[in-house]
Motif scaffolding. Structure first.
Motif, PDB file in Angstrom:
ATOM      1  N   GLY A  45       0.824  -1.209   0.000  1.00 17.96           N
ATOM      2  CA  GLY A  45       0.000   0.000   0.000  1.00 17.96           C
ATOM      3  C   GLY A  45       0.855   1.254   0.000  1.00 17.96           C
ATOM      4  O   GLY A  45       0.539   2.239  -0.680  1.00 17.96           O
ATOM      5  N   ALA A  46       1.961   1.210   0.770  1.00 19.61           N
ATOM      6  CA  ALA A  46       2.878   2.360   0.805  1.00 19.61           C
ATOM      7  C   ALA A  46       3.514   2.584  -0.560  1.00 19.61           C
ATOM      8  O   ALA A  46       3.703   3.719  -0.993  1.00 19.61           O
ATOM      9  CB  ALA A  46       3.948   2.122   1.862  1.00 19.61           C
ATOM     10  N   TRP A  47       3.866   1.486  -1.248  1.00 23.64           N
ATOM     11  CA  TRP A  47       4.447   1.604  -2.584  1.00 23.64           C
ATOM     12  C   TRP A  47       3.434   2.210  -3.564  1.00 23.64           C
ATOM     13  O   TRP A  47       3.794   3.044  -4.400  1.00 23.64           O
ATOM     14  CB  TRP A  47       4.897   0.227  -3.073  1.00 23.64           C
ATOM     15  CG  TRP A  47       5.275   0.187  -4.518  1.00 23.64           C
ATOM     16  CD1 TRP A  47       4.523  -0.287  -5.551  1.00 23.64           C
ATOM     17  CD2 TRP A  47       6.491   0.662  -5.101  1.00 23.64           C
ATOM     18  NE1 TRP A  47       5.195  -0.154  -6.746  1.00 23.64           N
ATOM     19  CE2 TRP A  47       6.410   0.427  -6.496  1.00 23.64           C
ATOM     20  CE3 TRP A  47       7.643   1.260  -4.588  1.00 23.64           C
ATOM     21  CZ2 TRP A  47       7.429   0.778  -7.374  1.00 23.64           C
ATOM     22  CZ3 TRP A  47       8.665   1.600  -5.467  1.00 23.64           C
ATOM     23  CH2 TRP A  47       8.554   1.358  -6.841  1.00 23.64           C
ATOM     24  N   LYS A  48       2.195   1.803  -3.440  1.00 22.97           N
ATOM     25  CA  LYS A  48       1.155   2.305  -4.333  1.00 22.97           C
ATOM     26  C   LYS A  48       0.970   3.812  -4.165  1.00 22.97           C
ATOM     27  O   LYS A  48       0.724   4.535  -5.137  1.00 22.97           O
ATOM     28  CB  LYS A  48      -0.166   1.579  -4.040  1.00 22.97           C
ATOM     29  CG  LYS A  48      -1.302   1.954  -4.967  1.00 22.97           C
ATOM     30  CD  LYS A  48      -2.550   1.145  -4.642  1.00 22.97           C
ATOM     31  CE  LYS A  48      -3.694   1.519  -5.591  1.00 22.97           C
ATOM     32  NZ  LYS A  48      -4.928   0.750  -5.279  1.00 22.97           N
ATOM     33  N   ASP A  49       1.093   4.281  -2.919  1.00 27.13           N
ATOM     34  CA  ASP A  49       0.894   5.707  -2.627  1.00 27.13           C
ATOM     35  C   ASP A  49       2.167   6.527  -2.805  1.00 27.13           C
ATOM     36  O   ASP A  49       2.147   7.753  -2.640  1.00 27.13           O
ATOM     37  CB  ASP A  49       0.383   5.875  -1.188  1.00 27.13           C
ATOM     38  CG  ASP A  49      -0.978   5.235  -0.975  1.00 27.13           C
ATOM     39  OD1 ASP A  49      -1.726   5.097  -1.971  1.00 27.13           O
ATOM     40  OD2 ASP A  49      -1.285   4.864   0.172  1.00 27.13           O
ATOM     41  N   LEU A  50       3.278   5.882  -3.119  1.00 21.48           N
ATOM     42  CA  LEU A  50       4.550   6.581  -3.265  1.00 21.48           C
ATOM     43  C   LEU A  50       4.506   7.499  -4.496  1.00 21.48           C
ATOM     44  O   LEU A  50       4.051   7.078  -5.564  1.00 21.48           O
ATOM     45  CB  LEU A  50       5.682   5.562  -3.420  1.00 21.48           C
ATOM     46  CG  LEU A  50       7.103   6.039  -3.110  1.00 21.48           C
ATOM     47  CD1 LEU A  50       7.259   6.340  -1.615  1.00 21.48           C
ATOM     48  CD2 LEU A  50       8.113   4.972  -3.519  1.00 21.48           C
ATOM     49  N   PRO A  51       4.966   8.743  -4.365  1.00 18.43           N
ATOM     50  CA  PRO A  51       4.962   9.659  -5.518  1.00 18.43           C
ATOM     51  C   PRO A  51       5.792   9.103  -6.675  1.00 18.43           C
ATOM     52  O   PRO A  51       6.767   8.386  -6.463  1.00 18.43           O
ATOM     53  CB  PRO A  51       5.602  10.932  -4.942  1.00 18.43           C
ATOM     54  CG  PRO A  51       5.361  10.853  -3.469  1.00 18.43           C
ATOM     55  CD  PRO A  51       5.429   9.394  -3.130  1.00 18.43           C
ATOM     56  N   ALA A  52       5.415   9.449  -7.875  1.00 19.69           N
ATOM     57  CA  ALA A  52       6.103   8.939  -9.061  1.00 19.69           C
ATOM     58  C   ALA A  52       7.585   9.293  -9.070  1.00 19.69           C
ATOM     59  O   ALA A  52       8.424   8.506  -9.518  1.00 19.69           O
ATOM     60  CB  ALA A  52       5.430   9.492 -10.312  1.00 19.69           C
ATOM     61  N   SER A  53       7.912  10.472  -8.544  1.00 17.55           N
ATOM     62  CA  SER A  53       9.314  10.889  -8.521  1.00 17.55           C
ATOM     63  C   SER A  53      10.160   9.967  -7.645  1.00 17.55           C
ATOM     64  O   SER A  53      11.323   9.670  -7.967  1.00 17.55           O
ATOM     65  CB  SER A  53       9.423  12.333  -8.019  1.00 17.55           C
ATOM     66  OG  SER A  53       8.872  12.440  -6.703  1.00 17.55           O
ATOM     67  N   GLN A  54       9.595   9.486  -6.526  1.00 19.68           N
ATOM     68  CA  GLN A  54      10.329   8.580  -5.639  1.00 19.68           C
ATOM     69  C   GLN A  54      10.388   7.160  -6.221  1.00 19.68           C
ATOM     70  O   GLN A  54      11.377   6.450  -6.045  1.00 19.68           O
ATOM     71  CB  GLN A  54       9.684   8.571  -4.249  1.00 19.68           C
ATOM     72  CG  GLN A  54       9.784   9.906  -3.528  1.00 19.68           C
ATOM     73  CD  GLN A  54       9.233   9.841  -2.123  1.00 19.68           C
ATOM     74  OE1 GLN A  54       9.410   8.849  -1.408  1.00 19.68           O
ATOM     75  NE2 GLN A  54       8.534  10.908  -1.706  1.00 19.68           N
ATOM     76  N   LYS A  55       9.327   6.765  -6.901  1.00 16.80           N
ATOM     77  CA  LYS A  55       9.351   5.453  -7.564  1.00 16.80           C
ATOM     78  C   LYS A  55      10.417   5.420  -8.655  1.00 16.80           C
ATOM     79  O   LYS A  55      11.049   4.383  -8.897  1.00 16.80           O
ATOM     80  CB  LYS A  55       7.981   5.145  -8.186  1.00 16.80           C
ATOM     81  CG  LYS A  55       6.907   4.749  -7.194  1.00 16.80           C
ATOM     82  CD  LYS A  55       5.634   4.352  -7.922  1.00 16.80           C
ATOM     83  CE  LYS A  55       4.564   3.894  -6.936  1.00 16.80           C
ATOM     84  NZ  LYS A  55       3.307   3.510  -7.619  1.00 16.80           N
TER      85      LYS A  55
END
Length: 225
Positions: A45-55
């Motif tokens: 869930g945390a990965w899903k909510d992670l901003p695109a810049s951090q991904k």
């Protein structure tokens, strides 16, 4: 010889699995009471909510690792002789076949496929295993095999009859199970073709028992080695 598939470079982690690996300990410390399954769900869930810049940071790390992996893999393959390459290919094929077999067995268990019928010797072993002599399971089986081999035809008959009854049980359960699989759209699990009627003569049964005894003896030798 001289090289193993264990030496083959490992595929790099995906962006998500890199994130999971790096954050697992921190999430566990914050949530010591939840199960591993729930913990992974929380990280997902945390990965899903992670901003695109951090991904993107994790994705760039994956690309760098992948380039390094490609170079290492090419160097690894260059060291292989044709015989080694063929041997490692066969090794990987066997591993994949083993995984497919395990997956198929697990699926059959989930779908409730009936257990195969037991032989007369199998039934004899199950009824006498606990009381048999021997300090190990292999020793007990060996002792029971010797006893079974010395039994007369009349002494074996009750176990052979139970085996025949178990065959009837299996066929009846399989018919019901296969009908259920058809309803579920799993015709791929149905036995292909009609089974030929088997002659239930004393000679045929004796031959079968002899064959099973030979297989059991072979297994015993392997376990003792």
């Amino acid at each position: 010889r001289g090289i193993s598939s264990d030496e083959r470079p490992k595929r790099p982690l995906t962006a998500y699995f890199r994130f999971l690996k790096e954050n697992h300990s921190a999430f566990r410390q914050k949530n010591p009471e939840i199960s591993n399954v729930e913990l992974v769900k929380k990280i997902a869930g945390a990965w899903k909510d992670l901003p695109a810049s951090q991904k993107q940071v994790y994705e760039e790390a994956r690309k760098t690792d992948w380039q390094r992996y490609a170079e290492q893999l090419a160097a690894y393959k260059a060291k292989l002789t044709p015989a080694q390459a063929a041997a490692l290919k066969e090794e990987r094929r066997k591993r994949r076949a083993k995984r497919r077999s395990f997956k198929a067995k697990r699926e059959m268990t989930v779908l409730g496929k009936p257990k195969r019928p037991r032989s007369g010797f199998n039934i004899f072993v199950s009824e006498n295993f606990q009381e048999s002599e021997g300090i190990s399971p292999a020793a007990k089986l060996k002792q029971l095999f010797d006893v079974w081999r010395k039994l007369s035809s009349s002494q074996k008959q009750p176990y052979l009859q139970l085996a025949e009854d178990d065959k009837v049980r299996y066929e009846n359960e399989m018919k019901s199970w296969e009908a259920k699989m058809v309803e579920l759209g799993r015709e791929d699990l149905i036995r292909s073709g009609k089974q030929k009627p088997k002659k239930n003569t004393a000679e045929t049964e004796t031959a079968k028992v002899s064959s099973r005894e030979s297989k059991a003896k072979s297994k015993l030798k392997k376990s003792e080695e």
